[in-house]
Design a protein around this motif. Structure first.
Motif, short mmCIF file in Angstrom:
data_model
loop_
_atom_site.label_atom_id
_atom_site.label_comp_id
_atom_site.label_asym_id
_atom_site.label_seq_id
_atom_site.Cartn_x
_atom_site.Cartn_y
_atom_site.Cartn_z
N ARG A 165 0.81 -1.22 0.00
CA ARG A 165 0.00 0.00 0.00
C ARG A 165 0.85 1.26 0.00
NH1 ARG A 165 -3.78 0.14 4.97
NH2 ARG A 165 -4.04 2.23 4.13
N GLU A 166 0.36 2.26 -0.71
CA GLU A 166 0.91 3.61 -0.57
C GLU A 166 0.12 4.28 0.56
OE1 GLU A 166 2.02 6.66 -3.82
OE2 GLU A 166 -0.05 7.15 -3.24
N ARG A 167 0.84 4.96 1.44
CA ARG A 167 0.19 5.60 2.59
C ARG A 167 0.42 7.10 2.55
NH1 ARG A 167 1.46 0.58 4.31
NH2 ARG A 167 -0.14 -0.46 5.56
N LEU A 168 -0.60 7.83 2.96
CA LEU A 168 -0.51 9.28 3.11
C LEU A 168 -0.55 9.56 4.60
CD1 LEU A 168 -3.02 10.34 0.32
CD2 LEU A 168 -0.55 10.06 0.15
N ILE A 169 0.58 10.00 5.15
CA ILE A 169 0.70 10.20 6.59
C ILE A 169 0.88 11.68 6.86
CG2 ILE A 169 2.06 9.65 8.64
CD1 ILE A 169 2.79 6.99 7.29
N PRO A 170 -0.04 12.27 7.64
CA PRO A 170 0.07 13.72 7.91
C PRO A 170 1.32 14.04 8.71
CG PRO A 170 -1.66 12.73 9.25
CD PRO A 170 -1.17 11.66 8.33
N TYR A 171 1.98 15.11 8.33
CA TYR A 171 3.17 15.56 9.05
C TYR A 171 2.71 16.47 10.18
CZ TYR A 171 7.85 16.96 10.18
OH TYR A 171 9.02 17.15 10.85
N ILE A 172 2.41 15.84 11.32
CA ILE A 172 2.01 16.58 12.51
C ILE A 172 3.00 16.19 13.60
CG2 ILE A 172 0.19 17.02 14.18
CD1 ILE A 172 -1.82 16.03 12.03
N GLU A 173 3.87 17.14 13.95
CA GLU A 173 4.92 16.85 14.92
C GLU A 173 4.34 16.40 16.25
OE1 GLU A 173 8.30 19.52 15.13
OE2 GLU A 173 7.68 20.39 13.22
N THR A 174 5.02 15.48 16.86
CA THR A 174 4.73 14.83 18.15
C THR A 174 3.46 13.99 18.11
OG1 THR A 174 3.63 16.73 19.20
CG2 THR A 174 5.99 16.55 19.50
N GLU A 175 2.38 14.46 17.49
CA GLU A 175 1.15 13.67 17.45
C GLU A 175 1.29 12.48 16.50
OE1 GLU A 175 -3.46 14.32 16.13
OE2 GLU A 175 -2.40 16.01 17.04
N VAL A 176 1.81 12.69 15.30
CA VAL A 176 1.97 11.61 14.32
C VAL A 176 3.45 11.31 14.10
CG1 VAL A 176 1.52 10.87 11.94
CG2 VAL A 176 -0.21 12.18 13.18
N ILE A 177 4.25 12.34 13.91
CA ILE A 177 5.68 12.15 13.71
C ILE A 177 6.35 12.07 15.08
CG2 ILE A 177 7.78 13.07 12.65
CD1 ILE A 177 5.55 12.31 10.62
N ALA A 178 6.73 10.86 15.46
CA ALA A 178 7.29 10.65 16.80
C ALA A 178 8.78 10.99 16.86
CB ALA A 178 7.08 9.20 17.24
N ARG A 179 9.52 10.60 15.82
CA ARG A 179 10.98 10.82 15.84
C ARG A 179 11.52 10.77 14.42
NH1 ARG A 179 16.11 8.02 16.74
NH2 ARG A 179 15.21 6.02 16.17
N ILE A 180 12.49 11.64 14.17
CA ILE A 180 13.19 11.65 12.88
C ILE A 180 14.67 11.50 13.17
CG2 ILE A 180 13.80 13.02 10.84
CD1 ILE A 180 11.06 14.38 11.11
N ASP A 181 15.28 10.50 12.54
CA ASP A 181 16.71 10.25 12.68
C ASP A 181 17.32 10.26 11.28
OD1 ASP A 181 19.29 9.29 12.96
OD2 ASP A 181 18.73 7.74 14.41
N LEU A 182 17.84 11.43 10.87
CA LEU A 182 18.38 11.55 9.52
C LEU A 182 19.65 10.74 9.33
CD1 LEU A 182 17.72 15.31 8.71
CD2 LEU A 182 16.40 13.30 8.01
N ASP A 183 20.44 10.55 10.39
CA ASP A 183 21.66 9.75 10.27
C ASP A 183 21.34 8.31 9.87
OD1 ASP A 183 23.29 11.91 10.94
OD2 ASP A 183 23.18 11.46 13.09
N ASP A 184 20.23 7.78 10.37
CA ASP A 184 19.81 6.41 10.03
C ASP A 184 18.72 6.39 8.96
OD1 ASP A 184 21.59 5.19 11.76
OD2 ASP A 184 20.15 5.13 13.43
N ALA A 185 18.36 7.56 8.42
CA ALA A 185 17.31 7.69 7.41
C ALA A 185 16.03 7.00 7.88
CB ALA A 185 17.77 7.15 6.06
#
Length: 184
Positions: A154-174
């Motif tokens: 499936r293709e998913r559309l995930i809203p970019y809402i900090e803390t509520e939906v986006i829990a953590r971003i780690d660019l070093d590990d992509a």
């Protein structure tokens, strides 16, 4: 910001989507937080839709027009010349963008990141990779493309809402961890 190739050192700052008037102005879809910065970011290049050709360009003027922007490009003096550029992107080297503060990133940095969500048993589920981002009125949206090792196709559309939906971003590990149920 958008980028078609996650390994590219260039950022697609804008895309030419049409023409405006008879004096060579082009309609733009701008992928920058500050569209006015298009007149100062250098160098700039025009890249065709197939990414097969690139030539130097310079945005001389940009202004809001309706729901979008129009711009005047150096050397584009009439409607016919502008029409030939429809579908081209204006790209700048990523190195030309302003340096970010600690913890900040460009949207472009998210393209290609793996997206993980907690399963019902707490084990992480691989939903896919960020293909691109959509701008909507309410919030931006991650478009997550399935891969061979994701939980489904499936293709998913995930809203970019900090803390509520986006829990953590780690660019070093992509890696992007989301609070999102796989069936949503």
């Amino acid at each position: 910001m958008a980028r078609s190739d996650a390994t590219s050192p260039d950022i697609a700052a804008a895309k030419i989507v049409g023409v405006y008037g008879i004096k060579g102005w082009v309609k733009l879809k701008v992928n920058l937080e500050s569209p006015a910065s298009l007149t100062s970011l250098q160098p700039q290049f025009l890249v065709d839709a197939r990414n097969q050709g690139r030539k130097p360009v310079r945005v001389l003027n940009i202004r809001a027009q309706g729901k979008g922007y129009v711009a005047l490009l150096e050397g584009v003096d009439d409607r016919n010349a502008a029409e030939l550029l429809r579908g081209y992107s204006i790209v700048v080297p990523k190195s030309a963008l302003p340096t970010l503060k600690e913890g900040e990133f460009y949207w472009d940095d998210l393209v290609g990141c793996r997206v993980m969500a907690p399963g019902d048993d707490g084990a992480p589920l691989y939903l896919g990779d960020v293909d691109y981002l959509l701008e909507t009125g309410a919030n931006d949206v991650l478009v997550v493309r399935a891969s061979e090792s994701s939980i489904d196709d499936r293709e998913r559309l995930i809203p970019y809402i900090e803390t509520e939906v986006i829990a953590r971003i780690d660019l070093d590990d992509a890696l992007i961890e989301v609070n999102w149920h796989p069936d949503d």
